[in-house]
Design a protein around this motif. Structure first.
Motif, PDB file in Angstrom:
ATOM      1  N   ALA A   1      12.588   9.128  -5.923  1.00  0.00           N
ATOM      2  CA  ALA A   1      11.959   8.520  -7.280  1.00  0.00           C
ATOM      3  C   ALA A   1      11.235   7.295  -7.115  1.00  0.00           C
ATOM      4  O   ALA A   1      11.240   6.396  -8.100  1.00  0.00           O
ATOM      5  CB  ALA A   1      13.112   8.162  -8.036  1.00  0.00           C
ATOM      6  N   GLY A   2      10.311   7.338  -5.974  1.00  0.00           N
ATOM      7  CA  GLY A   2       9.230   6.077  -6.205  1.00  0.00           C
ATOM      8  C   GLY A   2       9.763   5.019  -5.319  1.00  0.00           C
ATOM      9  O   GLY A   2       8.751   4.007  -5.350  1.00  0.00           O
ATOM     10  N   ALA A   3      10.908   5.094  -4.828  1.00  0.00           N
ATOM     11  CA  ALA A   3      11.281   3.806  -4.326  1.00  0.00           C
ATOM     12  C   ALA A   3      10.793   3.507  -2.911  1.00  0.00           C
ATOM     13  O   ALA A   3      10.441   2.274  -2.383  1.00  0.00           O
ATOM     14  CB  ALA A   3      12.896   3.825  -4.128  1.00  0.00           C
ATOM     15  N   CYS A   4      10.840   4.587  -2.015  1.00  0.00           N
ATOM     16  CA  CYS A   4      10.303   4.216  -0.534  1.00  0.00           C
ATOM     17  C   CYS A   4       8.791   4.241  -0.422  1.00  0.00           C
ATOM     18  O   CYS A   4       8.278   5.471   0.272  1.00  0.00           O
ATOM     19  CB  CYS A   4      11.129   5.266   0.267  1.00  0.00           C
ATOM     20  SG  CYS A   4      12.862   5.000   0.395  1.00  0.00           S
ATOM     21  N   VAL A   5       8.148   3.139  -1.055  1.00  0.00           N
ATOM     22  CA  VAL A   5       6.627   3.399  -0.812  1.00  0.00           C
ATOM     23  C   VAL A   5       5.915   3.326   0.499  1.00  0.00           C
ATOM     24  O   VAL A   5       4.936   3.618   0.970  1.00  0.00           O
ATOM     25  CB  VAL A   5       6.206   2.092  -1.757  1.00  0.00           C
ATOM     26  CG1 VAL A   5       6.295   0.889  -1.362  1.00  0.00           C
ATOM     27  CG2 VAL A   5       4.499   2.326  -2.088  1.00  0.00           C
ATOM     28  N   LEU A   6       6.844   2.563   1.329  1.00  0.00           N
ATOM     29  CA  LEU A   6       6.131   2.555   2.882  1.00  0.00           C
ATOM     30  C   LEU A   6       6.775   3.753   3.635  1.00  0.00           C
ATOM     31  O   LEU A   6       6.227   4.289   4.533  1.00  0.00           O
ATOM     32  CB  LEU A   6       6.955   1.421   3.523  1.00  0.00           C
ATOM     33  CG  LEU A   6       6.339   0.009   2.803  1.00  0.00           C
ATOM     34  CD1 LEU A   6       6.938  -1.127   3.862  1.00  0.00           C
ATOM     35  CD2 LEU A   6       4.953  -0.200   3.197  1.00  0.00           C
ATOM     36  N   GLY A   7       7.675   4.669   3.104  1.00  0.00           N
ATOM     37  CA  GLY A   7       8.404   5.518   3.963  1.00  0.00           C
ATOM     38  C   GLY A   7       9.965   5.161   4.117  1.00  0.00           C
ATOM     39  O   GLY A   7      10.341   4.407   3.905  1.00  0.00           O
TER      40      GLY A   7
ATOM     41  N   LYS B   1       4.759  -6.297   4.800  1.00  0.00           N
ATOM     42  CA  LYS B   1       4.233  -5.322   5.244  1.00  0.00           C
ATOM     43  C   LYS B   1       3.351  -4.706   4.602  1.00  0.00           C
ATOM     44  O   LYS B   1       2.000  -4.294   4.968  1.00  0.00           O
ATOM     45  CB  LYS B   1       5.294  -4.373   5.561  1.00  0.00           C
ATOM     46  CG  LYS B   1       4.618  -3.199   6.516  1.00  0.00           C
ATOM     47  CD  LYS B   1       5.542  -2.221   7.292  1.00  0.00           C
ATOM     48  CE  LYS B   1       4.954  -1.260   7.964  1.00  0.00           C
ATOM     49  NZ  LYS B   1       5.694  -0.231   8.610  1.00  0.00           N
ATOM     50  N   HIS B   2       3.468  -4.503   3.277  1.00  0.00           N
ATOM     51  CA  HIS B   2       2.500  -3.652   2.126  1.00  0.00           C
ATOM     52  C   HIS B   2       1.184  -4.420   2.159  1.00  0.00           C
ATOM     53  O   HIS B   2       0.065  -3.931   2.536  1.00  0.00           O
ATOM     54  CB  HIS B   2       3.068  -3.711   0.932  1.00  0.00           C
ATOM     55  CG  HIS B   2       2.472  -2.772  -0.042  1.00  0.00           C
ATOM     56  ND1 HIS B   2       1.331  -2.728  -0.552  1.00  0.00           N
ATOM     57  CD2 HIS B   2       3.185  -1.668  -0.669  1.00  0.00           C
ATOM     58  CE1 HIS B   2       1.153  -1.692  -1.326  1.00  0.00           C
ATOM     59  NE2 HIS B   2       2.383  -1.152  -1.369  1.00  0.00           N
ATOM     60  N   ARG B   3       1.122  -5.674   2.283  1.00  0.00           N
ATOM     61  CA  ARG B   3       0.032  -6.741   2.421  1.00  0.00           C
ATOM     62  C   ARG B   3      -0.577  -6.714   3.729  1.00  0.00           C
ATOM     63  O   ARG B   3      -1.821  -6.291   3.776  1.00  0.00           O
ATOM     64  CB  ARG B   3       0.394  -8.093   2.171  1.00  0.00           C
ATOM     65  CG  ARG B   3       0.365  -8.381   0.604  1.00  0.00           C
ATOM     66  CD  ARG B   3       0.977  -9.975   0.604  1.00  0.00           C
ATOM     67  NE  ARG B   3       0.281 -10.494  -0.442  1.00  0.00           N
ATOM     68  CZ  ARG B   3       0.469 -11.934  -0.558  1.00  0.00           C
ATOM     69  NH1 ARG B   3       1.324 -12.632   0.208  1.00  0.00           N
ATOM     70  NH2 ARG B   3      -0.321 -12.523  -1.613  1.00  0.00           N
ATOM     71  N   ARG B   4       0.124  -6.753   4.584  1.00  0.00           N
ATOM     72  CA  ARG B   4      -0.461  -6.902   6.159  1.00  0.00           C
ATOM     73  C   ARG B   4      -1.257  -5.362   6.445  1.00  0.00           C
ATOM     74  O   ARG B   4      -2.221  -5.505   6.914  1.00  0.00           O
ATOM     75  CB  ARG B   4       0.515  -6.885   7.035  1.00  0.00           C
ATOM     76  CG  ARG B   4       0.515  -7.400   8.530  1.00  0.00           C
ATOM     77  CD  ARG B   4       1.451  -7.731   9.314  1.00  0.00           C
ATOM     78  NE  ARG B   4       2.447  -6.354   9.655  1.00  0.00           N
ATOM     79  CZ  ARG B   4       3.575  -6.183   9.232  1.00  0.00           C
ATOM     80  NH1 ARG B   4       4.292  -7.288   8.499  1.00  0.00           N
ATOM     81  NH2 ARG B   4       4.473  -5.335   9.510  1.00  0.00           N
ATOM     82  N   VAL B   5      -0.606  -4.325   6.157  1.00  0.00           N
ATOM     83  CA  VAL B   5      -1.319  -2.914   6.437  1.00  0.00           C
ATOM     84  C   VAL B   5      -2.096  -2.603   5.639  1.00  0.00           C
ATOM     85  O   VAL B   5      -2.631  -1.214   5.749  1.00  0.00           O
ATOM     86  CB  VAL B   5      -0.096  -1.925   7.048  1.00  0.00           C
ATOM     87  CG1 VAL B   5       0.812  -2.533   8.122  1.00  0.00           C
ATOM     88  CG2 VAL B   5       0.744  -1.628   5.569  1.00  0.00           C
ATOM     89  N   ALA B   6      -2.376  -3.203   4.437  1.00  0.00           N
ATOM     90  CA  ALA B   6      -3.404  -2.786   3.262  1.00  0.00           C
ATOM     91  C   ALA B   6      -2.746  -1.300   2.820  1.00  0.00           C
ATOM     92  O   ALA B   6      -3.686  -0.544   2.726  1.00  0.00           O
ATOM     93  CB  ALA B   6      -4.713  -2.759   3.543  1.00  0.00           C
TER      94      ALA B   6
END
Ligand SMILES: Cc1ncc(COP(=O)(O)O)c(C=O)c1O
Length: 409
Positions: free
Chosen positions: A35-41, A286-291
């Motif tokens: 439901a959109g929670a796991c944005v990184l995986g 992490k979101h920022r670091r890996v763009a």
């Protein structure tokens, strides 16, 4: 919700973009990623190792964890208009807190809102007045059973990009509106001047502008999407993706507004546990670091293009919408819902969890997208063939999926 009796329902393991059901079948998830929670995986290694360390050091005790201060600083650094933060764990409860603070600050009761905001009384109250008020707001037909009838006439919906509907609500309830509550973006981009006018109206009538970023944040950028749209609210609300699947909610706001939280009572024991803030810090960093946002947008664009190409080659009419990381399509056909159910059924057979929504995860590779689109192209051909022969329902191995949350509500 997708293909009743066929969708696996329960999982034993999830990692990256893969999900294993209880029978050991492996699927690639090209659907709603928790439901959109796991944005990184799923089971992201970096977030999970931060959480494991927190578990080893104790996740709850009689003192507070410093990570909540670190997270507050980070949220206010990312959103420079905000000064203060409150935490909860879910999106709906975080929205209830935002609305409570707005009402406490404004000392008024009524709300104008647009879109879906969770299960709370303040929101479902909109359906007390007229049963179809929430139609067109993501989950139409939500039943307000159990919501006190005295709340009728406290929450008024307007549609995104329909400034005239907001203006009509304002005209009727001019001195009574505590807040305007909305997602800054969802299915459609704002028409020029729409968000600017909403901001102006909020200021004119002394109402708090609340942006619900529960779903929209962490898709186009590592923070609230309102930063990209150039409009600052008075309060913004985050949940879902900020914890990459660990329960976390944050309500950030301007100091003079947030101080109103001191004049009311908002508290819960587990809002000070440690896993939520630790997971949020690890996710945002992490979101920022890996763009991650660049990758999410590129994936979503390719999926939207691929849907259109597959539809053209099959001779099907589809409607594609949504910002790229939160992409949607529907079949423009009188049997559209049955066709979508058949799509899910056939994609399951090819090893994909798939529906009319694709929520991108950083863990998705372009190779996943291309395999998915190749399968989609075949399945669209089969659906077109079924539609031509009037056999869409006949080819289903179970009932047609319901739309929205009717059964759950
Ligand atoms: C915009 C928006 N607000 C609020 C919610 C409710 O969040 P939760 O399901 O975490 O309670 C959702 C969930 O889908 C949402 O999309």
């Amino acid at each position: 919700m997708f293909a009743p009796g066929q969708w696996p329902g329960y999982y034993s393991r999830a990692e990256g973009v893969h999900v294993w059901d209880l029978d050991g079948n492996k699927y690639t998830d090209m659907s709603i990623n928790a439901a959109g929670a796991c944005v990184l995986g799923f089971a992201d290694r970096d977030v999970d190792s931060a959480v494991h360390a927190a578990i080893d050091n104790g996740t709850n005790c009689s003192l507070n964890c410093p990570e909540e201060v670190e997270l507050g600083d980070l949220m206010c650094e990312i959103h420079p208009w905000a000064d203060m933060v409150r935490y909860a764990r879910g999106g709906g409860e975080s929205m209830a807190i935002a609305v409570r603070i707005a009402r406490a600050y404004a000392k008024k009761d009524r709300l104008a809102f647009c879109g879906y905001h969770g299960w709370s009384d303040w929101y479902l109250a909109a359906n007390l007045a007229r049963g179809d008020n929430l139609d067109g707001h993501l989950l139409p037909g939500l039943d307000p059973a159990g919501v006190p009838r005295v709340l009728a006439g406290t929450a008024f919906p307007f549609r995104y990009n329909h400034t005239e509907e907001l203006e009509a609500i304002v005209k009727e309830n001019k001195n009574e509106l505590a807040a305007i509550v909305m997602e800054p973006i969802r299915d459609y981009y704002p028409t020029p001047g729409f968000l600017e006018r909403v901001r102006e109206i909020a200021d004119e009538i002394d109402a708090i502008l609340v942006f619900d970023e529960v779903t929209s944040a962490m898709r186009m950028n590592a923070g609230g999407v309102h930063l990209r749209l150039g409009i600052s609210p008075d309060i913004a609300v985050f949940a879902k993706a900020i914890g990459n699947g660990y329960a976390m909610g944050a309500i950030i706001g301007k100091e003079h507004v947030m101080q109103a939280a001191q004049s009311t009572f908002i508290s819960s024991t587990n809002w000070t546990e440690r896993i939520g803030p630790v997971a949020a810090l690890a996710t945002i960093r992490k979101h920022r670091r890996v763009a991650a946002a660049e990758h999410l947008v590129a994936l979503g664009k390719r999926v939207q293009d691929g849907w259109r190409e597959a539809a053209v080659s099959a001779g099907l009419q589809i409607h594609v919408s949504g910002i790229p990381p939160l992409s949607h399509f529907s079949f423009e056909h009188e049997k559209g819902q049955a066709m979508m159910t058949l799509f899910t059924q056939m994609m399951l057979g090819k090893g994909f969890l798939a529906s009319g929504k694709f929520y991108a995860m950083y863990a998705h590779q372009f190779s996943d997208v291309e395999s998915y689109l190749a399968a989609t192209t075949d399945v669209f051909q089969a659906i077109a063939d079924a539609a031509k022969k009037g056999e869409v329902e006949k080819r289903l191995m179970g009932p047609v999926a319901h739309s929205g949350f009717h059964r759950l509500a």
